[in-house]
Design a protein around this motif. Structure first.
Motif, PDB file in Angstrom:
ATOM      1  N   ASN A   1      27.294  43.489  38.609  1.00  0.00           N
ATOM      2  CA  ASN A   1      28.236  42.489  39.228  1.00  0.00           C
ATOM      3  C   ASN A   1      27.648  41.054  39.169  1.00  0.00           C
ATOM      4  OD1 ASN A   1      30.064  41.084  40.934  1.00  0.00           O
ATOM      5  ND2 ASN A   1      30.027  42.672  42.526  1.00  0.00           N
TER       6      ASN A   1
ATOM      7  N   VAL B   1      38.446  34.936  35.684  1.00  0.00           N
ATOM      8  CA  VAL B   1      37.433  34.356  36.036  1.00  0.00           C
ATOM      9  C   VAL B   1      37.370  32.854  35.836  1.00  0.00           C
ATOM     10  CG1 VAL B   1      35.873  36.394  35.691  1.00  0.00           C
ATOM     11  CG2 VAL B   1      36.071  34.682  33.977  1.00  0.00           C
TER      12      VAL B   1
ATOM     13  N   SER C   1      32.119  37.655  31.744  1.00  0.00           N
ATOM     14  CA  SER C   1      33.300  37.299  32.471  1.00  0.00           C
ATOM     15  C   SER C   1      33.786  38.939  32.850  1.00  0.00           C
ATOM     16  CB  SER C   1      34.475  36.782  31.675  1.00  0.00           C
ATOM     17  OG  SER C   1      35.054  37.571  30.731  1.00  0.00           O
TER      18      SER C   1
ATOM     19  N   ASP D   1      32.180  41.133  33.806  1.00  0.00           N
ATOM     20  CA  ASP D   1      31.366  41.432  35.075  1.00  0.00           C
ATOM     21  C   ASP D   1      31.347  40.296  35.993  1.00  0.00           C
ATOM     22  OD1 ASP D   1      30.469  43.651  33.773  1.00  0.00           O
ATOM     23  OD2 ASP D   1      28.582  42.606  32.902  1.00  0.00           O
ATOM     24  N   ALA D   2      32.479  39.467  36.134  1.00  0.00           N
ATOM     25  CA  ALA D   2      32.636  38.735  36.987  1.00  0.00           C
ATOM     26  C   ALA D   2      32.012  37.304  37.296  1.00  0.00           C
ATOM     27  CB  ALA D   2      32.805  39.403  38.546  1.00  0.00           C
TER      28      ALA D   2
ATOM     29  N   THR E   1      30.958  33.412  36.628  1.00  0.00           N
ATOM     30  CA  THR E   1      31.998  32.162  36.134  1.00  0.00           C
ATOM     31  C   THR E   1      31.102  31.795  34.683  1.00  0.00           C
ATOM     32  OG1 THR E   1      32.068  31.508  38.430  1.00  0.00           O
ATOM     33  CG2 THR E   1      31.825  29.952  36.892  1.00  0.00           C
TER      34      THR E   1
ATOM     35  N   LYS F   1      29.521  38.333  40.189  1.00  0.00           N
ATOM     36  CA  LYS F   1      30.389  37.588  41.014  1.00  0.00           C
ATOM     37  C   LYS F   1      29.410  36.696  41.847  1.00  0.00           C
ATOM     38  CE  LYS F   1      34.032  37.767  44.387  1.00  0.00           C
ATOM     39  NZ  LYS F   1      35.022  38.442  44.781  1.00  0.00           N
ATOM     40  N   GLY F   2      29.914  35.239  41.943  1.00  0.00           N
ATOM     41  CA  GLY F   2      29.179  34.328  42.552  1.00  0.00           C
ATOM     42  C   GLY F   2      28.034  33.657  41.716  1.00  0.00           C
TER      43      GLY F   2
END
Length: 75
Positions: free
Chosen positions: A3, A55, A27, A29-30, A32, A5-6
């Protein structure tokens, strides 16, 4: 699956082959994804494809040798 994300991921040479595959995987895997390619149209096309996954994507027409410019724009 990791993950991201962030997290931001800079991917160069994204218009073809390994770069494109890496951008899509990150992307998934979240992450940016910040798309770098010397050819603006290629960067935009790949960014649009990645953006379909929901994303955040930024396409830049630049090269790694301009790393200060890239870092200033992205971080």
């Amino acid at each position: 699956m990791v993950n991201f994300k962030g997290k931001r991921a800079l991917v160069g040479g994204i218009g073809q082959g390994p770069g494109e595959a890496m951008g899509k995987r990150l992307s998934d895997d979240a992450a940016t994804v910040i798309v770098l390619d010397l050819i603006a149209e290629t960067a935009e096309k790949c960014a649009a494809e990645i953006n379909k996954s929901g994303v955040c994507v930024l396409a830049l027409n630049t090269a790694w040798n301009k790393s200060n410019e890239v870092l200033r724009l992205c971080f």
